[in-house]
Write a protein that holds these residues in place. Structure first.
Motif, PDB file in Angstrom:
ATOM      1  N   GLY A  43     -18.244  18.277 -36.967  1.00  0.00           N
ATOM      2  CA  GLY A  43     -18.475  19.715 -36.865  1.00  0.00           C
ATOM      3  C   GLY A  43     -19.756  20.218 -37.475  1.00  0.00           C
ATOM      4  O   GLY A  43     -20.067  21.407 -37.379  1.00  0.00           O
ATOM      5  N   MET A  44     -20.564  19.369 -38.081  1.00  0.00           N
ATOM      6  CA  MET A  44     -21.768  19.842 -38.764  1.00  0.00           C
ATOM      7  C   MET A  44     -22.810  20.408 -37.810  1.00  0.00           C
ATOM      8  O   MET A  44     -23.697  21.151 -38.242  1.00  0.00           O
ATOM      9  CB  MET A  44     -22.391  18.708 -39.585  1.00  0.00           C
ATOM     10  N   ASP A  45     -22.730  20.067 -36.538  1.00  0.00           N
ATOM     11  CA  ASP A  45     -23.683  20.594 -35.562  1.00  0.00           C
ATOM     12  C   ASP A  45     -23.061  21.691 -34.701  1.00  0.00           C
ATOM     13  O   ASP A  45     -23.581  22.027 -33.647  1.00  0.00           O
ATOM     14  CB  ASP A  45     -24.227  19.471 -34.677  1.00  0.00           C
ATOM     15  N   HIS A  46     -21.956  22.278 -35.162  1.00  0.00           N
ATOM     16  CA  HIS A  46     -21.307  23.386 -34.459  1.00  0.00           C
ATOM     17  C   HIS A  46     -21.427  24.665 -35.288  1.00  0.00           C
ATOM     18  O   HIS A  46     -21.342  24.624 -36.517  1.00  0.00           O
ATOM     19  CB  HIS A  46     -19.819  23.092 -34.231  1.00  0.00           C
ATOM     20  N   PHE A  47     -21.633  25.786 -34.608  1.00  0.00           N
ATOM     21  CA  PHE A  47     -21.611  27.069 -35.310  1.00  0.00           C
ATOM     22  C   PHE A  47     -20.904  28.100 -34.450  1.00  0.00           C
ATOM     23  O   PHE A  47     -20.904  28.023 -33.232  1.00  0.00           O
ATOM     24  CB  PHE A  47     -23.026  27.538 -35.671  1.00  0.00           C
ATOM     25  N   PHE A  48     -20.252  29.040 -35.109  1.00  0.00           N
ATOM     26  CA  PHE A  48     -19.586  30.114 -34.387  1.00  0.00           C
ATOM     27  C   PHE A  48     -19.708  31.412 -35.168  1.00  0.00           C
ATOM     28  O   PHE A  48     -19.991  31.420 -36.368  1.00  0.00           O
ATOM     29  CB  PHE A  48     -18.124  29.782 -34.073  1.00  0.00           C
ATOM     30  N   VAL A  49     -19.522  32.516 -34.460  1.00  0.00           N
ATOM     31  CA  VAL A  49     -19.699  33.847 -35.039  1.00  0.00           C
ATOM     32  C   VAL A  49     -18.362  34.365 -35.557  1.00  0.00           C
ATOM     33  O   VAL A  49     -17.358  34.335 -34.849  1.00  0.00           O
ATOM     34  CB  VAL A  49     -20.270  34.831 -34.000  1.00  0.00           C
ATOM     35  N   VAL A  50     -18.365  34.829 -36.796  1.00  0.00           N
ATOM     36  CA  VAL A  50     -17.205  35.491 -37.383  1.00  0.00           C
ATOM     37  C   VAL A  50     -17.613  36.936 -37.634  1.00  0.00           C
ATOM     38  O   VAL A  50     -18.302  37.230 -38.605  1.00  0.00           O
ATOM     39  CB  VAL A  50     -16.772  34.818 -38.700  1.00  0.00           C
ATOM     40  N   SER A  51     -17.242  37.822 -36.740  1.00  0.00           N
ATOM     41  CA  SER A  51     -17.719  39.200 -36.830  1.00  0.00           C
ATOM     42  C   SER A  51     -16.961  40.022 -37.856  1.00  0.00           C
ATOM     43  O   SER A  51     -17.436  41.058 -38.303  1.00  0.00           O
ATOM     44  CB  SER A  51     -17.622  39.873 -35.459  1.00  0.00           C
ATOM     45  N   ALA A  52     -15.779  39.589 -38.244  1.00  0.00           N
ATOM     46  CA  ALA A  52     -15.000  40.290 -39.268  1.00  0.00           C
ATOM     47  C   ALA A  52     -13.899  39.362 -39.748  1.00  0.00           C
ATOM     48  O   ALA A  52     -13.345  38.584 -38.968  1.00  0.00           O
ATOM     49  CB  ALA A  52     -14.397  41.577 -38.712  1.00  0.00           C
ATOM     50  N   ASN A  53     -13.589  39.446 -41.031  1.00  0.00           N
ATOM     51  CA  ASN A  53     -12.492  38.692 -41.636  1.00  0.00           C
ATOM     52  C   ASN A  53     -12.731  37.181 -41.603  1.00  0.00           C
ATOM     53  O   ASN A  53     -12.578  36.528 -40.572  1.00  0.00           O
ATOM     54  CB  ASN A  53     -11.156  39.006 -40.965  1.00  0.00           C
ATOM     55  N   LEU A  54     -13.121  36.645 -42.733  1.00  0.00           N
ATOM     56  CA  LEU A  54     -13.329  35.209 -42.839  1.00  0.00           C
ATOM     57  C   LEU A  54     -12.021  34.463 -42.605  1.00  0.00           C
ATOM     58  O   LEU A  54     -10.949  34.944 -42.981  1.00  0.00           O
ATOM     59  CB  LEU A  54     -13.864  34.860 -44.230  1.00  0.00           C
ATOM     60  N   PRO A  55     -12.084  33.282 -42.005  1.00  0.00           N
ATOM     61  CA  PRO A  55     -10.860  32.495 -41.811  1.00  0.00           C
ATOM     62  C   PRO A  55     -10.239  32.110 -43.153  1.00  0.00           C
ATOM     63  O   PRO A  55     -10.928  31.951 -44.155  1.00  0.00           O
ATOM     64  CB  PRO A  55     -11.357  31.252 -41.068  1.00  0.00           C
ATOM     65  N   SER A  56      -8.925  31.945 -43.157  1.00  0.00           N
ATOM     66  CA  SER A  56      -8.218  31.536 -44.377  1.00  0.00           C
ATOM     67  C   SER A  56      -7.368  30.306 -44.104  1.00  0.00           C
ATOM     68  O   SER A  56      -6.240  30.203 -44.556  1.00  0.00           O
ATOM     69  CB  SER A  56      -7.334  32.681 -44.879  1.00  0.00           C
ATOM     70  N   TRP A  57      -7.921  29.371 -43.342  1.00  0.00           N
ATOM     71  CA  TRP A  57      -7.157  28.185 -42.981  1.00  0.00           C
ATOM     72  C   TRP A  57      -6.807  27.379 -44.226  1.00  0.00           C
ATOM     73  O   TRP A  57      -7.647  27.135 -45.085  1.00  0.00           O
ATOM     74  CB  TRP A  57      -7.965  27.314 -42.019  1.00  0.00           C
ATOM     75  N   GLU A  58      -5.579  26.957 -44.302  1.00  0.00           N
ATOM     76  CA  GLU A  58      -5.159  26.162 -45.454  1.00  0.00           C
ATOM     77  C   GLU A  58      -5.590  24.710 -45.298  1.00  0.00           C
ATOM     78  O   GLU A  58      -5.872  24.028 -46.278  1.00  0.00           O
ATOM     79  CB  GLU A  58      -3.642  26.261 -45.624  1.00  0.00           C
ATOM     80  N   THR A  59      -5.598  24.230 -44.069  1.00  0.00           N
ATOM     81  CA  THR A  59      -6.039  22.862 -43.807  1.00  0.00           C
ATOM     82  C   THR A  59      -7.350  22.931 -43.040  1.00  0.00           C
ATOM     83  O   THR A  59      -7.385  23.389 -41.909  1.00  0.00           O
ATOM     84  CB  THR A  59      -4.996  22.092 -42.975  1.00  0.00           C
ATOM     85  N   LEU A  60      -8.431  22.486 -43.661  1.00  0.00           N
ATOM     86  CA  LEU A  60      -9.754  22.695 -43.083  1.00  0.00           C
ATOM     87  C   LEU A  60     -10.397  21.421 -42.556  1.00  0.00           C
ATOM     88  O   LEU A  60     -11.546  21.448 -42.141  1.00  0.00           O
ATOM     89  CB  LEU A  60     -10.683  23.297 -44.148  1.00  0.00           C
ATOM     90  N   HIS A  61      -9.679  20.321 -42.588  1.00  0.00           N
ATOM     91  CA  HIS A  61     -10.336  19.045 -42.340  1.00  0.00           C
ATOM     92  C   HIS A  61     -11.212  19.016 -41.087  1.00  0.00           C
ATOM     93  O   HIS A  61     -12.392  18.672 -41.174  1.00  0.00           O
ATOM     94  CB  HIS A  61      -9.311  17.912 -42.290  1.00  0.00           C
ATOM     95  N   PRO A  62     -10.729  19.391 -39.896  1.00  0.00           N
ATOM     96  CA  PRO A  62     -11.592  19.273 -38.708  1.00  0.00           C
ATOM     97  C   PRO A  62     -12.727  20.294 -38.673  1.00  0.00           C
ATOM     98  O   PRO A  62     -13.684  20.121 -37.935  1.00  0.00           O
ATOM     99  CB  PRO A  62     -10.622  19.502 -37.544  1.00  0.00           C
ATOM    100  N   LEU A  63     -12.608  21.376 -39.462  1.00  0.00           N
ATOM    101  CA  LEU A  63     -13.564  22.470 -39.327  1.00  0.00           C
ATOM    102  C   LEU A  63     -14.321  22.792 -40.609  1.00  0.00           C
ATOM    103  O   LEU A  63     -15.141  23.704 -40.619  1.00  0.00           O
ATOM    104  CB  LEU A  63     -12.831  23.737 -38.859  1.00  0.00           C
ATOM    105  N   ARG A  64     -14.081  22.062 -41.661  1.00  0.00           N
ATOM    106  CA  ARG A  64     -14.660  22.486 -42.930  1.00  0.00           C
ATOM    107  C   ARG A  64     -16.175  22.325 -42.978  1.00  0.00           C
ATOM    108  O   ARG A  64     -16.828  22.866 -43.861  1.00  0.00           O
ATOM    109  CB  ARG A  64     -14.015  21.733 -44.088  1.00  0.00           C
TER     110      ARG A  64
END
Length: 392
Positions: A43-64
């Motif tokens: 995922g280091m070469d992926h980016f996405f827009v978070v226009s409001a409210n940061l994610p609060s995922w408890e398990t972040l392994h694939p996306l951290r």
């Protein structure tokens, strides 16, 4: 070809879409088959827009390791810290409508004509329960400290908000329900030096914008007489210089800039815009007509114009144009002076017309999009090449 791509953009997702797509699907057993490019470098070469409210995922392994483009640098909802890293994520400014920017600029007074020392008008715990829930105590502290002082205007919303902002030397920018607030980016167009009162706010575009030269950051728990004394001690000459730098950097916070791209065939110093359009309105004043024998001649007329022409509307000879309802062959070269030739307001539906403006590379590069790509490029260059199951 995705195999050659340096970066992958994932469109914005909101609310339950985070869970349905980014959370659930990226945790499924076959994630590497479903998202092979996400797995390639974890995922280091992926980016996405978070226009409001940061994610609060408890398990972040694939996306951290993915990069976020976000207005939020710190947020706590329901006692769950939201994740943000200044080492990989990219702060972006909040969006302001073009008409609103134009209106704010119309209220922007010179330093010598500003009668307020500081201004803050907006929601606070006394007007909105959201600010109680998220403990925006600094807004209450502002009211307690500065209410009743003649050259300080603070309180809830007021009908002449734009006028007060445009007549104040400093705009207080306290945290709201999260670390950021749109008041910060409005200050660039009001010409009102921002005093940031948000301890966890990360400001955007620190490679491009010299923030200490055009703003002040002050601890939330020291809002009071000490802040007032500090602001009063700043010489008017320094305030004027900070205001000048603030206005110079405003182009980085205007999402209506940067949508034009200079073509390789464009003449030096000139840029062509969308075909079948013209630049009109208050932003581009009419000067005169020029030589319409060719586009080069039209641009040459602009270069020679003594009134500062920086844009032309050109209709080439032989173009069908029928303003009177009858087909006829016309040519026209209209010279205009635009407030910002890197951001002309275009009107479509003008068959055969061309718009050319005189724009420097520096002006084209002063946009939020240019700053975002600069930040992404920096992260790409410093990405560990060995991160992931393979390297290439």
């Amino acid at each position: 070809d995705p195999d050659l791509a340096d970066l992958f953009f994932v469109p914005a997702y909101h609310g339950v879409q985070y869970n349905d797509f980014l959370e659930v699907k990226t945790h499924e057993p076959d994630v590497e088959k479903r998202f092979p490019y996400l797995a390639r470098h974890r995922g280091m070469d992926h980016f996405f827009v978070v226009s409001a409210n940061l994610p609060s995922w408890e398990t972040l392994h694939p996306l951290r390791h993915v990069m976020q483009l976000t207005v939020e640098s710190y947020q706590v909802n329901d006692n769950v810290p939201r994740w943000y890293s200044p080492w990989k994520d990219v702060m972006i400014p909040g969006y302001i409508d073009r008409w609103r920017i134009k209106s704010m600029r119309s209220y922007n007074k010179p330093t010598s004509e500003r009668g307020f020392l500081l201004v803050f008008h907006g929601n606070h715990p006394g007007t909105h329960k959201l600010y109680v829930t998220h403990k925006a105590k600094v807004r209450t502290a502002i009211l307690d400290a500065f209410t009743g002082i003649p050259d300080c205007s603070v309180g809830a919303h007021v009908p002449d908000f734009f006028d007060r902002m445009g007549r104040s030397h400093f705009c207080l920018v306290p945290r709201g329900s999260s670390a950021w607030t749109i008041h910060l980016y409005e200050s660039f167009f009001f010409g009102c030096v921002p005093v940031i009162l948000s301890d966890f706010l990360e400001v955007p575009f620190q490679r491009a914008v010299d923030w200490p030269a055009l703003s002040i950051k002050w601890p939330e728990d020291r809002v009071g007489p000490e802040l007032l004394e500090h602001l009063r001690a700043i010489p008017l000459e320094r305030i004027a210089e900070m205001k000048r730098r603030l206005e110079e950097a405003a182009c980085y916070f205007d999402f209506h800039r940067g949508w034009g791209v200079r073509k390789p065939e464009d003449p030096v110093g000139w840029m062509s815009w969308s075909p079948d359009a013209v630049a009109l309105g208050e932003d581009c004043d009419y000067l005169s007509h020029g030589d319409a024998s060719s586009a080069d001649s039209c641009r040459g007329s602009c270069d020679k114009d003594p009134h500062g022409c920086n844009l032309v509307n050109f209709l080439q000879p032989g173009s069908p144009q029928s303003p009177s309802g009858e087909d006829e062959k016309v040519a026209s070269c209209v010279l205009r002076l635009c407030r910002d030739p890197a951001q002309p307001a275009l009107t479509g539906g003008a068959a055969g017309w061309q718009v050319w403006s005189k724009v420097s590379d520096e002006a084209l590069g002063c946009s939020p999009y240019a700053a975002i790509f600069e930040e992404l490029e920096a992260r790409r260059l410093h990405r560990p090449v060995s991160h992931g199951p393979l390297w290439n």
